[in-house]
Design an enzyme around this catalytic site. Sequence first.
Site, mmCIF file in Angstrom:
data_model
loop_
_atom_site.group_PDB
_atom_site.id
_atom_site.type_symbol
_atom_site.label_atom_id
_atom_site.label_comp_id
_atom_site.label_asym_id
_atom_site.label_seq_id
_atom_site.Cartn_x
_atom_site.Cartn_y
_atom_site.Cartn_z
ATOM 1 N N PHE A 181 1.214 -1.018 -0.109
ATOM 2 C CA PHE A 181 0.428 -0.320 0.173
ATOM 3 C C PHE A 181 0.650 1.333 -0.453
ATOM 4 O O PHE A 181 2.124 1.583 0.933
ATOM 5 C CB PHE A 181 -0.764 0.303 1.500
ATOM 6 N N ASP B 85 9.323 2.588 1.709
ATOM 7 C CA ASP B 85 8.571 3.222 2.806
ATOM 8 C C ASP B 85 8.023 3.529 3.950
ATOM 9 O O ASP B 85 7.734 1.902 4.537
ATOM 10 C CB ASP B 85 6.595 2.875 1.302
ATOM 11 N N LYS C 147 2.316 9.331 8.626
ATOM 12 C CA LYS C 147 1.547 8.677 10.262
ATOM 13 C C LYS C 147 2.006 9.778 11.029
ATOM 14 O O LYS C 147 1.438 10.610 12.151
ATOM 15 C CB LYS C 147 1.509 7.522 9.753
HETATM 16 C C1 LIG Z 1 -0.535 4.795 5.213
HETATM 17 C C2 LIG Z 1 0.343 5.235 4.292
HETATM 18 C C3 LIG Z 1 0.464 5.205 3.198
HETATM 19 C C4 LIG Z 1 -0.389 6.519 2.561
HETATM 20 O O1 LIG Z 1 -1.201 7.644 3.674
HETATM 21 P P1 LIG Z 1 -1.744 8.559 3.053
HETATM 22 O O2 LIG Z 1 -0.823 10.209 4.531
HETATM 23 O O3 LIG Z 1 -3.480 8.705 3.888
HETATM 24 O O4 LIG Z 1 -1.390 9.429 2.038
HETATM 25 C C5 LIG Z 1 1.246 4.758 1.983
HETATM 26 N N1 LIG Z 1 2.027 4.089 2.546
HETATM 27 C C6 LIG Z 1 1.614 3.137 3.281
HETATM 28 C C7 LIG Z 1 2.281 2.378 3.425
HETATM 29 C C8 LIG Z 1 0.728 3.597 4.878
HETATM 30 O O5 LIG Z 1 0.877 2.821 5.259
#
Ligand SMILES: *Cc1c(COP(=O)(O)O)cnc(C)c1O
Length: 401
Positions: free
Chosen positions: A139, A224, A253
């Site tokens: 994701f 990420d 986050k």
């Molecule tokens: C939550 C998340 C995103 C996206 O972050 P947003 O602030 O919602 O755009 C991208 N990568 C990972 C691994 C995430 O957990």
Amino acid sequence: MSETLTAAEIAAKSLFPTYARYSLALVKGEGSWLWDDKGNKYLDFMSGIAVTNLGHAPKRVKEALVKQLDELWHVSNLFQIPNQAEAAKLITDNSCADAVFFCNSGAEANEAAIKLARRYNQMVLNNGRYEIITFEQSFHGRTLATLTATGQAKVKEGFAPLPEGFRTVPLNDLPALEAAVSGKTAAIMLEMVQAEGGVYPVDPAFMKGLVALCEREGILLIADEIQTGMGRTGKLFAYEHYGIEPDIFTMAKGLGSGFPVGAMAAKEKLREGFTAGSHGSTFGGTPIATAAVKATLETIVEDHLPERAERMGKYLMAQLRGKLAGNAFVNEVRGLGLLVGIACKEPIADIVNGAQSRGLLVISAGPNVIRLLPNLLVTEEEIDTAVTILAELLEAKRPNA
Ligand SMILES: *Cc1c(COP(=O)(O)O)cnc(C)c1O
């Protein structure tokens, strides 16, 4: 007559239905605890999906924000922003990165990483490479580029045409990855622990092979760290578990303890990948946002919260494994630090709901995995409370129970 409608009824009329919302309205938070509008108390083991890593309303961050609110809210990035520079230095002093770009969310941080990887290859190395390889079940966000990078079909439905230059391969499958690499490959992007995808830590042997492949072929590695970063997995950044240094990594986050902020960080050689005017964001790294980042990072580093997360994560997993031993509904307890999954044989939506009605907030990661994301200051007592509730709910699901 809006005063006769409940908050949930107003939301249903006035908002896009982009979230399957619970009817619960949470109105106050402190540490590991939340209160709803009826005064009921909840133990928070989801932390706004790995955002409130320091618990709700952490004092040091709150004081930094209040002080900054009194002084200055916003100036353009055309001016020096001391908080932003100091927040960037905190990131570079405590990671493998040398340069930071601030934005407002995770998707934007990944978007910046993708743009930097392409631009560095095309404008600095002049090799024309543009393709980004990502992994199934990953994701990476909801913008057009980041949903294309995401390895889940459900986030792409109805949004065609998607941008070109992305390829997805199975995780932990080195031959498949090697076969996907070509003269067009600019970068490989991955989460160290696939979080939304079901709490799957990347296999260390695969990571070793991936890094060797990147070095051999001159491919950039993008980590990420949006969910795994900020101490969540027992290290400030999860790549540290693997003894590797990504070329680029992304944060959001937990970066502002709940104040919205994201960042993309990269090694020295990538600095020249961006030049004045090549990328930007009006709100990226405002004095307020970066006051939150500074106070958050200082707290995490000075209070040794990654070590604490590692210790409490081990305690949480040991308690879960002990209490769930012999329960055939449960396949496995897995995770890294305080990013923990209880993988079950069947869907667990009713467990998440059942926990909520017993005053415990947890979240799923895919249909069959219960995801636990307590804050990094969670106590053993709070863990015991959560484990007891979950074990009782899971006991009722045990075949022949
Ligand atoms: C939550 C998340 C995103 C996206 O972050 P947003 O602030 O919602 O755009 C991208 N990568 C990972 C691994 C995430 O957990």
